[in-house]
Design an enzyme around this catalytic site. Structure first.
Site, PDB file in Angstrom:
ATOM      1  CB  CYS A 331      50.323  41.154  47.176  1.00 38.43           C
ATOM      2  SG  CYS A 331      50.377  42.853  46.606  1.00 38.43           S
ATOM      3  NE  ARG A 429      42.437  46.162  45.763  1.00 34.29           N
ATOM      4  CZ  ARG A 429      43.572  46.012  46.443  1.00 34.29           C
ATOM      5  NH1 ARG A 429      44.698  45.792  45.805  1.00 34.29           N
ATOM      6  NH2 ARG A 429      43.583  46.094  47.766  1.00 34.29           N
TER       7      ARG A 429
END
Length: 514
Positions: A331, A429
């Site tokens: 991430c 998302r």
């Protein structure tokens, strides 16, 4: 020689270490590597440590481990393996609603006591229909009734032994030519107990035991392989019907309401509202919609990293919170968006607030060792969600490949361009579905082969138990109460301390974990 020694009793013990409240209110954002837990007193063995913990208000797991809803981590195989080991898998939604619902259905049908909704066929169904059912559900022991439905008069059963060696030219022949007839079957009456049914199966040495009523109509079925699995996996996470527990991720858009309906029909136990930043009107509205339409369905909200974010979702009616923003190994949200929080601080702050409302916390991200799991649980998390730690196992989706002689599997963030280009759900998302230019919040990479979940999870469980033993906590609830009471002490680590705590000073070494 001993002038510097003070004689006397040992009643005096100086204050040592910091409480969680002091450590995490110092103004710095801390990761799991930035602190250690000081040891306590051991008066029990590690295998006595109880790891039972709450996933949501109503769902409890015997192992506090959750697999992440990522398309390179959790589909049916991973969810089945996690549930058998006492945890739970959350099936990703970077796919069609039908595919996701079918993965959930595979998990729910995998292991049961009495199978109350078995796949049933009639005598005119073909061999090809059985192979199709096997591909879809993973088994081929199918009862045959007059009308092809549960509740119909039992005529026989078709198993793999009946059709395994049938030539392809007979694929379209009716099952009445291949099935084991009713007069050759061992059956049990509708009022039989599970224990009695198990004994009948063991004595008969059959693979399936149809349960019939006084009119010889099929009411359920029991499977021999399920009995074996039950013995091998005593910690397995199951619902009241003895089916494995499974979760699924959904988004917060209008089309996700259709996905939700399909998942509920498939038997999903818990849904996760999958968003990189959960404190939004979209998520609040979706929580209210789900709670109104399916009041018994457990809902996990997130992701959040502050108490203010958590408050809005708790007020909306959430059953658990998922904590983490930008801490996963793949991430890059913190780097690209300049928003997020170091995971240690995020877990402590949200868990400390949420516990006042009886809301469990799922620590999501930043877990790269078993020690990180113990730290997350000590900071107030009830369960820990893992992505990279489970990617690379044989149950994770995808094929193995070799690079420079090393066996690898692909692993990618759901905010990577790869994932966002594959399906709209991944764009949703990260609130990127309407962007002309996609901004990546994740990367694609590869993970070294870790073998099977059935070897890896027991290693993690043993590691957590040993960590709790060193701390002096006989259960996870005791671990959390020690932390909140101030009995559990922490200490910050300098960079030099972190270097010292790792492997150092060796010319070469081999690191084998289990």
């Amino acid at each position: 020689m001993a002038d510097y020694l003070i004689s006397g009793g040992t009643g005096y013990v100086p204050e040592d270490g910091m409480t969680g409240a002091v450590l995490f209110n110092c103004g710095d954002g801390l990761t799991y590597n930035d602190f250690l837990i000081l040891p306590g007193f051991i008066d029990f063995t590690s295998d006595q440590v109880d790891l039972t913990s709450a996933l949501t208000r109503k769902i409890t797991l015997k192992t506090p481990l959750v697999s992440s809803p990522m398309d390179t981590v959790t589909e049916a195989d991973m969810a089945i393996a996690m549930a058998l080991q006492g945890g739970i898998g959350i099936v990703h939604h970077n796919c069609t609603p039908e595919f996701q619902a079918n993965e959930v259905r595979k998990v729910k049908k995998y292991e049961q006591g009495f199978i109350m909704d078995p796949v049933v066929m009639n005598p005119k169904n073909t061999v090809k229909d059985v192979f199709k059912a096997k591909a879809e559900h993973g088994f081929s022991g199918i009862p045959i009734t007059e009308n092809g439905k549960l509740g119909g008069k039992l005529l026989g059963i078709v198993t793999a032994r009946d059709i395994d060696f049938v030539d392809k030219e007979y694929d379209n022949r009716p099952l009445e030519h291949f099935m084991t007839k009713r007069e050759d079957l061992v059956v049990a009456p509708a009022n039989v107990t599970l224990k009695e049914a198990n004994e009948i199966l063991q004595k008969s040495k059959k693979g399936k035991l149809p349960i019939v009523n006084e009119n010889d109509e099929l009411v359920s079925i029991i499977s021999r392989t399920d009995l074996k699995k039950h013995r091998e996996f005593p910690l397995a996470s199951k619902d009241p019907r003895k089916q494995l527990l499974v979760g699924a991720a959904i988004g917060t858009r209008e089309e996700d309401k259709v996905r939700l309906d399909l998942l509920v029909q498939a038997g999903v136990d818990v849904v996760i509202l999958d968003s990189s930043q959960g404190n939004s009107i979209f998520q609040i509205n979706m929580i209210r919609y789900i709670k109104e339409k399916y009041p018994d369905l457990q809902v996990i909200g997130g992701n959040v990293v502050t108490a203010a974010q958590a408050k809005n979702l708790i007020d909306a009616g959430i059953d658990a919170l998922r904590v983490g923003m930008g801490s996963g190994s793949i991430c890059i949200t913190q780097e690209v968006m300049a928003v997020g929080r170091p995971q240690g601080t995020a877990v402590y702050k949200v868990a400390e607030y949420a516990r006042r409302f009886g809301i469990p916390v799922v620590a999501d991200g930043g877990i790269s060792t078993v020690g990180h799991i113990t730290k997350a649980l000590a900071l107030g998390a009830s369960t820990v969600m893992m992505g990279s730690l489970l990617a690379g196992t044989s149950e994770a989706p995808g094929e193995y490949f070799f690079s420079d002689g090393v066996r690898l599997k692909k692993y990618r963030g759901m905010g990577s361009l790869d994932a966002m280009e594959q399906n709209r759900s991944s764009q949703n998302r990260y609130f990127s579905e309407s962007d002309k230019l996609k901004v990546a919040q994740g990367v694609s990479g590869s993970i070294v082969d870790k073998g099977s979940i059935h070897k890896f999870i027991p290693y993690l469980v043993a590691g957590i138990q040993h960590g709790c033993q060193d701390i002096g906590a006989k259960s996870l609830s005791m671990l959390r109460s020690m932390m909140y009471s101030g009995e559990l002490k922490f200490e910050k680590r300098t960079n030099a301390a972190q270097y010292e705590g790792g492997i150092h000073g060796l010319h070469s070494f081999e690191k084998r974990l289990y």
